[in-house]
Design a protein around this motif. Sequence first.
Motif, mmCIF file in Angstrom:
data_model
loop_
_atom_site.group_PDB
_atom_site.id
_atom_site.type_symbol
_atom_site.label_atom_id
_atom_site.label_comp_id
_atom_site.label_asym_id
_atom_site.label_seq_id
_atom_site.Cartn_x
_atom_site.Cartn_y
_atom_site.Cartn_z
ATOM 1 N N THR A 9 0.835 -1.208 0.000
ATOM 2 C CA THR A 9 0.000 0.000 0.000
ATOM 3 C C THR A 9 0.868 1.255 0.000
ATOM 4 O O THR A 9 0.575 2.236 -0.706
ATOM 5 C CB THR A 9 -0.927 0.002 1.230
ATOM 6 N N ILE A 10 1.945 1.214 0.790
ATOM 7 C CA ILE A 10 2.823 2.389 0.889
ATOM 8 C C ILE A 10 3.665 2.559 -0.367
ATOM 9 O O ILE A 10 3.850 3.673 -0.872
ATOM 10 C CB ILE A 10 3.727 2.258 2.134
ATOM 11 N N TYR A 11 4.172 1.457 -0.913
ATOM 12 C CA TYR A 11 5.111 1.533 -2.034
ATOM 13 C C TYR A 11 4.406 1.588 -3.393
ATOM 14 O O TYR A 11 5.026 1.871 -4.415
ATOM 15 C CB TYR A 11 6.044 0.317 -1.996
ATOM 16 N N GLN A 12 3.110 1.350 -3.382
ATOM 17 C CA GLN A 12 2.346 1.308 -4.631
ATOM 18 C C GLN A 12 2.522 2.554 -5.498
ATOM 19 O O GLN A 12 2.790 2.441 -6.703
ATOM 20 C CB GLN A 12 0.874 1.091 -4.277
ATOM 21 N N TRP B 227 3.262 -1.590 14.224
ATOM 22 C CA TRP B 227 4.697 -1.793 14.109
ATOM 23 C C TRP B 227 5.160 -1.584 12.670
ATOM 24 O O TRP B 227 6.117 -0.854 12.403
ATOM 25 C CB TRP B 227 4.988 -3.213 14.599
ATOM 26 N N LEU B 228 4.455 -2.198 11.741
ATOM 27 C CA LEU B 228 4.863 -2.116 10.342
ATOM 28 C C LEU B 228 4.631 -0.723 9.755
ATOM 29 O O LEU B 228 5.425 -0.240 8.953
ATOM 30 C CB LEU B 228 4.107 -3.161 9.525
ATOM 31 N N THR B 229 3.556 -0.080 10.149
ATOM 32 C CA THR B 229 3.276 1.269 9.648
ATOM 33 C C THR B 229 4.382 2.241 10.051
ATOM 34 O O THR B 229 4.760 3.129 9.278
ATOM 35 C CB THR B 229 1.924 1.758 10.179
ATOM 36 N N LEU B 230 4.914 2.065 11.257
ATOM 37 C CA LEU B 230 6.003 2.915 11.710
ATOM 38 C C LEU B 230 7.322 2.584 11.015
ATOM 39 O O LEU B 230 8.134 3.467 10.730
ATOM 40 C CB LEU B 230 6.171 2.782 13.232
ATOM 41 N N LEU B 231 7.530 1.302 10.721
ATOM 42 C CA LEU B 231 8.801 0.869 10.149
ATOM 43 C C LEU B 231 8.883 1.025 8.637
ATOM 44 O O LEU B 231 9.973 1.207 8.089
ATOM 45 C CB LEU B 231 9.074 -0.590 10.515
ATOM 46 N N CYS B 232 7.736 0.939 7.958
ATOM 47 C CA CYS B 232 7.756 0.952 6.490
ATOM 48 C C CYS B 232 8.442 2.173 5.897
ATOM 49 O O CYS B 232 9.279 2.032 4.994
ATOM 50 C CB CYS B 232 6.333 0.822 5.942
ATOM 51 N N PRO B 233 8.139 3.385 6.343
ATOM 52 C CA PRO B 233 8.840 4.538 5.762
ATOM 53 C C PRO B 233 10.354 4.461 5.948
ATOM 54 O O PRO B 233 11.119 4.800 5.040
ATOM 55 C CB PRO B 233 8.244 5.730 6.531
ATOM 56 N N ALA C 233 15.580 3.433 3.426
ATOM 57 C CA ALA C 233 16.902 2.816 3.487
ATOM 58 C C ALA C 233 17.131 1.791 2.379
ATOM 59 O O ALA C 233 18.240 1.659 1.867
ATOM 60 C CB ALA C 233 17.099 2.161 4.853
ATOM 61 N N LEU C 234 16.080 1.059 2.026
ATOM 62 C CA LEU C 234 16.250 -0.081 1.120
ATOM 63 C C LEU C 234 15.583 0.103 -0.233
ATOM 64 O O LEU C 234 15.823 -0.692 -1.153
ATOM 65 C CB LEU C 234 15.696 -1.348 1.788
ATOM 66 N N ASP C 235 14.702 1.071 -0.326
ATOM 67 C CA ASP C 235 13.939 1.278 -1.559
ATOM 68 C C ASP C 235 13.182 -0.014 -1.916
ATOM 69 O O ASP C 235 12.561 -0.624 -1.066
ATOM 70 C CB ASP C 235 14.844 1.742 -2.695
ATOM 71 N N GLU C 236 13.251 -0.464 -3.169
ATOM 72 C CA GLU C 236 12.462 -1.636 -3.575
ATOM 73 C C GLU C 236 12.924 -2.926 -2.906
ATOM 74 O O GLU C 236 12.182 -3.914 -2.864
ATOM 75 C CB GLU C 236 12.503 -1.798 -5.104
ATOM 76 N N LYS C 237 14.121 -2.929 -2.317
ATOM 77 C CA LYS C 237 14.615 -4.144 -1.642
ATOM 78 C C LYS C 237 13.788 -4.475 -0.405
ATOM 79 O O LYS C 237 13.827 -5.612 0.090
ATOM 80 C CB LYS C 237 16.089 -3.974 -1.279
ATOM 81 N N ALA C 238 13.051 -3.490 0.102
ATOM 82 C CA ALA C 238 12.167 -3.767 1.237
ATOM 83 C C ALA C 238 11.118 -4.813 0.878
ATOM 84 O O ALA C 238 10.639 -5.560 1.742
ATOM 85 C CB ALA C 238 11.494 -2.479 1.699
ATOM 86 N N LEU C 239 10.748 -4.876 -0.418
ATOM 87 C CA LEU C 239 9.773 -5.869 -0.852
ATOM 88 C C LEU C 239 10.321 -7.282 -0.674
ATOM 89 O O LEU C 239 9.553 -8.237 -0.473
ATOM 90 C CB LEU C 239 9.382 -5.638 -2.310
ATOM 91 N N TYR C 240 11.651 -7.429 -0.720
ATOM 92 C CA TYR C 240 12.244 -8.750 -0.520
ATOM 93 C C TYR C 240 12.028 -9.238 0.918
ATOM 94 O O TYR C 240 11.914 -10.438 1.168
ATOM 95 C CB TYR C 240 13.742 -8.720 -0.834
#
Length: 379
Positions: free
Chosen positions: A121-124, A254-260, A265-272
Amino acid sequence: MSAFIWGFPIAFQIVPLLGLFTIVWFFPESPRWLTKVGREAEARCILGRLRGEEGEDRSKAEMEFQDIRSIAEIERKTSHSQNYLYMLFGIGSGELHIGRRVQLVIWLQIMQEWIGIAGVTIYQPTVFRIAGISNADSGWVSGLNNTIYMLSTLVCVFTLDRIGRRWTLYWGSVVMGLSMFLAGAFSRLGIEHTGDAAKLYGGAAVFFVYLFTATFGATWLTVPWLYPAEIFPLEVRARGNAWGVVGWSIGNGWLTLLCPVMFDALDEKALYIFGACNVLAIPMVYCLYPETNQRTLEEINLVFASDSIWTWEAERNFMILKERNAELVQAAEEARMLDDHDNNSSGGIGDKEEKSADVEMKRLGGAEEGQWLLEDDNL
């Protein structure tokens, strides 16, 4: 106009809620709840209407009622120890293992968030931008994704009871895990290229975002909310569902705070990371989460009677108990009400080799001496 754009979708949801509020008064009460509050004649009547009121159907309805009444009696005896704190640590629940069930629903809800829905949702918008979709068009592209998301929830209507809860989570994790890895890979390719190639790679990333969202709606969106209602005894079901909401709040917050932070830091690598969480979810479900499909609440109590946390041990123990206690699990030939024998000697459901063949009901709960789930015919 801008106020209407966000205000109308919210206000429109009131219409079906008003319809539900109107028709819910005509719904019959649950036979289990009616039995719990002592309205047994009404419970019998509803079971008769559901199962049939003639011949063999009537007998089956009566047998089911007797099983419900027996379990309701046991749950009443252990209810004094089932506040939220006691539930969390399993205090006083004995071989009902309420604490284990609480942990299962909490962590299932946490995993529901960490498999990636919040991240997608955030990276969309970023994925859409890589694909060359303008800000003006991103609104309808996002809207289409949300529409597919909504429609995908209908898949569970046709598959959930056919393949079960575990297999629903399995195939969901497989497809979503692949979607996350591929969305991340194509996003990177789109960033590294320009022109038509970038749009092509970005379009592929958008496809996998759509696939992830649709699969989530068809699998992991539903099961974590359904599972708590299926594994908790009637006496503590509302509290059990509340613990599920606690797990969702922890995972989502937890995830809402960490996602940004992760995407910065990781850009698209966060999807991994989300793809890896999907991989992790498969053995977690396999090892820890028993199947609940097509099982009554009475059978679920026997499934969780095992002292082992592993599903294969729980299923093995369940089959043994099912053989020995057919009256409880399969609605016995003679439907009998559970008698309260305060002076019986103690015993556990796990003591398989110490119980004689004529013992039909074993103690569940262990909170008090003489609380028996299965009892001797000769008592």
